[in-house]
Design a protein around this motif. Structure first.
Motif: not given
Length: 217
Positions: A117-122
């Motif tokens: 994902d964009k936030d590199r959280g998942s």
């Protein structure tokens, strides 16, 4: 003993003692000769194996995620039509022990198999289903319990370059082990272990949520 022209016989206990001493002497002498022969003619093992040749190198992309150990008792009998077993026929009782590995082929993962994902959280990973490798028989734990051969088969072994060939029964043992592995949960265990590994790896890189989906490719 000769006294006054009369021969006196030795008492029985003396004869028994002489016989016992003679037997003990023979035993000790035989033991010494045997040990001497062992030193002179004892077996000597010589390893004249040639150098090991590297035939090829393969890059491995499989993650071996689970392994199962199996054992099967193979009873293989071959009969000749119209001939009695005593004349023509074989029967082998063989204990085959081996293992089957379950793996995930990580080399089949392409760029589209990983989504972040964009936030590199998942992150989501799409992997192929785990597979079973070919069974590997363990020669140290596999052995023939008994072999029964007819007269003609024994004569054939005498003139054969490879008497008592066990390849047929070994192949049969491997096939039974492969079939048994299909009925186990090795594939599911391999996928669960792979998921645990990848989740731990990606979470250590900062991803909070990691989803692993099987069936891609």
């Amino acid at each position: 003993m000769l006294l006054g022209g009369v021969v006196r016989k030795a008492p029985r206990w003396a004869l028994a003692l002489a016989v016992a001493a003679l037997a003990a002497g023979v035993f000790v002498t035989g033991a010494r000769l045997s040990s001497g022969f062992d030193g002179m003619f004892g077996e000597e093992t010589k390893d004249r194996t040639g150098p090991v040749l590297l035939k090829s190198i393969q890059d491995m992309s499989r993650y071996q995620a689970a392994s199962g150990n199996f054992q099967v008792v193979v009873d293989l009998e071959k009969d000749a039509r119209y001939l009695p077993d005593a004349l023509r026929g074989t029967r082998v009782l063989y204990v085959g022990a081996g293992s089957v590995d379950a793996y995930v082929d990580l080399g089949r993962i392409d760029e589209g198999a990983v989504t972040v994902d964009k936030d590199r959280g998942s992150a989501t990973l799409r992997l192929p289903h785990a597979r079973l490798a070919e069974p590997a028989l363990d020669p140290d734990r596999s052995y023939a319990v008994s072999k029964q051969r007819g007269l003609l088969d024994r004569l054939g072994d005498f003139f054969s370059d490879n008497p008592g060939d066990e390849r047929a029964v070994q192949r049969l043992a491997a096939r039974h082990i492969a079939d048994a592995a299909q009925e186990t949960s090795l594939v599911d265990r391999a996928e669960a272990n792979t998921t645990t590994l990848l989740r731990g790896l990606l979470r250590s890189l900062g991803f909070e949520e990691v989803k692993v989906v099987y069936g891609a490719g």
